[in-house]
Write a protein that holds these residues in place. Structure first.
Motif, PDB file in Angstrom:
ATOM      1  N   GLU A  40       2.519   7.284  -0.095  1.00 49.37           N
ATOM      2  CA  GLU A  40       1.867   8.326   0.902  1.00 49.37           C
ATOM      3  C   GLU A  40       1.117   7.433   1.798  1.00 49.37           C
ATOM      4  N   PRO A  41       1.834   7.244   2.985  1.00 52.37           N
ATOM      5  CA  PRO A  41       1.127   6.436   4.149  1.00 52.37           C
ATOM      6  C   PRO A  41       0.444   7.408   4.783  1.00 52.37           C
ATOM      7  N   GLN A  42      -0.598   6.554   5.664  1.00 50.42           N
ATOM      8  CA  GLN A  42      -1.504   7.259   6.844  1.00 50.42           C
ATOM      9  C   GLN A  42      -1.740   6.112   7.724  1.00 50.42           C
ATOM     10  N   GLY A  43      -1.590   6.588   9.046  1.00 49.68           N
ATOM     11  CA  GLY A  43      -1.859   5.398   9.846  1.00 49.68           C
ATOM     12  C   GLY A  43      -2.813   5.900  11.002  1.00 49.68           C
ATOM     13  N   SER A  44      -3.267   4.744  11.915  1.00 51.20           N
ATOM     14  CA  SER A  44      -4.255   5.249  12.803  1.00 51.20           C
ATOM     15  C   SER A  44      -3.931   3.957  13.774  1.00 51.20           C
ATOM     16  N   ALA A  45      -4.572   3.892  15.207  1.00 52.50           N
ATOM     17  CA  ALA A  45      -4.347   2.665  15.934  1.00 52.50           C
ATOM     18  C   ALA A  45      -4.998   1.378  15.393  1.00 52.50           C
ATOM     19  N   ASP A  46      -5.950   1.713  14.382  1.00 49.08           N
ATOM     20  CA  ASP A  46      -6.522   0.293  13.901  1.00 49.08           C
ATOM     21  C   ASP A  46      -6.204   0.046  12.537  1.00 49.08           C
ATOM     22  N   GLY A  47      -5.615   0.885  11.768  1.00 48.49           N
ATOM     23  CA  GLY A  47      -5.344   0.485  10.404  1.00 48.49           C
ATOM     24  C   GLY A  47      -4.074   1.383  10.006  1.00 48.49           C
ATOM     25  N   THR A  48      -3.748   1.087   8.683  1.00 51.45           N
ATOM     26  CA  THR A  48      -2.450   1.579   7.991  1.00 51.45           C
ATOM     27  C   THR A  48      -3.292   1.995   6.463  1.00 51.45           C
ATOM     28  N   ILE A  49      -2.972   3.027   5.874  1.00 46.17           N
ATOM     29  CA  ILE A  49      -3.294   3.066   4.389  1.00 46.17           C
ATOM     30  C   ILE A  49      -1.824   3.562   3.763  1.00 46.17           C
ATOM     31  N   VAL A  50      -1.467   3.078   2.937  1.00 47.14           N
ATOM     32  CA  VAL A  50      -0.155   3.310   1.861  1.00 47.14           C
ATOM     33  C   VAL A  50      -0.636   3.406   0.636  1.00 47.14           C
ATOM     34  N   ARG A  51      -0.867   4.516  -0.048  1.00 44.96           N
ATOM     35  CA  ARG A  51      -1.043   4.866  -1.472  1.00 44.96           C
ATOM     36  C   ARG A  51       0.119   5.104  -2.214  1.00 44.96           C
ATOM     37  N   LEU A  52       0.301   4.296  -3.190  1.00 45.85           N
ATOM     38  CA  LEU A  52       1.160   4.251  -4.165  1.00 45.85           C
ATOM     39  C   LEU A  52       0.738   5.042  -5.454  1.00 45.85           C
ATOM     40  N   ARG A  53       1.161   6.326  -5.378  1.00 50.60           N
ATOM     41  CA  ARG A  53       0.548   7.083  -6.526  1.00 50.60           C
ATOM     42  C   ARG A  53       1.560   6.916  -7.692  1.00 50.60           C
ATOM     43  N   THR A  54       0.932   6.711  -8.746  1.00 51.77           N
ATOM     44  CA  THR A  54       1.706   6.737 -10.051  1.00 51.77           C
ATOM     45  C   THR A  54       0.936   7.535 -11.019  1.00 51.77           C
ATOM     46  N   ASP A  55       1.841   7.696 -12.354  1.00 58.25           N
ATOM     47  CA  ASP A  55       1.402   8.492 -13.336  1.00 58.25           C
ATOM     48  C   ASP A  55       0.094   8.179 -14.235  1.00 58.25           C
ATOM     49  N   GLY A  56      -0.421   7.159 -13.739  1.00 55.28           N
ATOM     50  CA  GLY A  56      -1.486   6.520 -14.849  1.00 55.28           C
ATOM     51  C   GLY A  56      -2.305   5.386 -13.948  1.00 55.28           C
ATOM     52  N   THR A  57      -2.966   4.546 -14.436  1.00 57.19           N
ATOM     53  CA  THR A  57      -3.377   3.279 -13.935  1.00 57.19           C
ATOM     54  C   THR A  57      -2.534   2.214 -14.032  1.00 57.19           C
ATOM     55  N   VAL A  58      -2.143   1.467 -13.087  1.00 55.53           N
ATOM     56  CA  VAL A  58      -1.286   0.201 -13.050  1.00 55.53           C
ATOM     57  C   VAL A  58      -1.909  -0.871 -13.861  1.00 55.53           C
ATOM     58  N   ALA A  59      -1.161  -1.536 -14.730  1.00 53.22           N
ATOM     59  CA  ALA A  59      -1.586  -2.660 -15.481  1.00 53.22           C
ATOM     60  C   ALA A  59      -1.720  -3.790 -14.719  1.00 53.22           C
ATOM     61  N   GLY A  60      -1.235  -3.934 -13.649  1.00 55.62           N
ATOM     62  CA  GLY A  60      -1.525  -5.244 -12.791  1.00 55.62           C
ATOM     63  C   GLY A  60      -0.509  -5.277 -11.587  1.00 55.62           C
ATOM     64  N   VAL A  61      -1.016  -6.156 -10.688  1.00 62.86           N
ATOM     65  CA  VAL A  61      -0.133  -6.124  -9.400  1.00 62.86           C
ATOM     66  C   VAL A  61       0.032  -7.685  -9.026  1.00 62.86           C
ATOM     67  N   GLU A  62       0.954  -7.953  -8.730  1.00 60.32           N
ATOM     68  CA  GLU A  62       1.335  -9.480  -8.130  1.00 60.32           C
ATOM     69  C   GLU A  62       1.747  -9.046  -6.728  1.00 60.32           C
ATOM     70  N   SER A  63       0.948 -10.000  -5.569  1.00 55.00           N
ATOM     71  CA  SER A  63       1.599  -9.656  -4.437  1.00 55.00           C
ATOM     72  C   SER A  63       1.697 -10.901  -3.444  1.00 55.00           C
ATOM     73  N   SER A  64       2.877 -10.799  -2.649  1.00 60.37           N
ATOM     74  CA  SER A  64       2.980 -12.056  -1.857  1.00 60.37           C
ATOM     75  C   SER A  64       3.441 -11.767  -0.466  1.00 60.37           C
TER      76      SER A  64
END
Length: 181
Positions: A40-64
């Motif tokens: 679920e993305p949402q943007g404006s001139a200053d920023g962007t939100i991307v919501r990754l909706r799941t069926d519960g709480t995510v156990a962990g996230v690795e990012s790079s």
């Protein structure tokens, strides 16, 4: 033990408990996510939100962050093994052009594509009860979306639609308890 209310202890969310942490009720157990259900993305001139909706709480996230053309923010959602979200979601905000999703062994990988890796310099990756919120950039819309996702305020008003897919239902608003006399 009891909950006292005084002007000093009052917040917009209601009275502040004066109980000791040991006396607080334990939190309800949360369901561990196994499926990514929506991007679920949402943007404006200053920023962007991307919501990754799941069926519960995510156990962990690795990012790079990967530089190149396109620059990429790669998020591996541990324990999430499948996805019903679209494989590609076009965004075309100032920070992100598209989001790609792929299921791999014991994880779902989400890739945000941008024209420049600097788009990811001010990134915030926030776990919420039903997924992950990725905030890029700043501005009022980004701050409101973060607060709403964490249950601290009203849902943001979209400055501009960020994608062709339908907008998500607004987050429930926190109710304000009436002051005790």
């Amino acid at each position: 033990s009891s909950t006292r209310t005084c002007r000093r202890c009052w917040t917009s969310a209601g009275p502040v408990s004066t109980e000791s942490p040991a006396a607080a009720k334990p939190a309800a157990p949360t369901r561990v996510a196994t499926k990514l259900v929506a991007v679920e993305p949402q943007g404006s001139a200053d920023g962007t939100i991307v919501r990754l909706r799941t069926d519960g709480t995510v156990a962990g996230v690795e990012s790079s962050v990967m530089t190149g053309s396109p620059a990429r923010l790669v998020l591996d959602l541990s324990g999430v093994s499948s996805s019903t979200a679209p494989a590609v979601t076009k965004i075309d905000s100032q920070q992100v052009q598209r989001v790609r999703v792929g299921a791999h062994e014991k994880k779902v990988r989400v890739v945000l594509d941008a024209s420049d890796a600097k788009s990811f310099d001010q990134r915030r990756i926030l776990p919420v009860a039903d997924g992950i919120v990725v905030a890029l950039g700043g501005g009022a819309m980004v701050e409101q979306a973060i607060a709403a996702a964490q249950g601290e305020g009203p849902a943001p008003v979209a400055a501009a639609p960020a994608a062709a897919q339908p907008e998500a239902a607004p987050a429930p608003q926190a109710s304000v308890a009436a002051k005790a006399a």
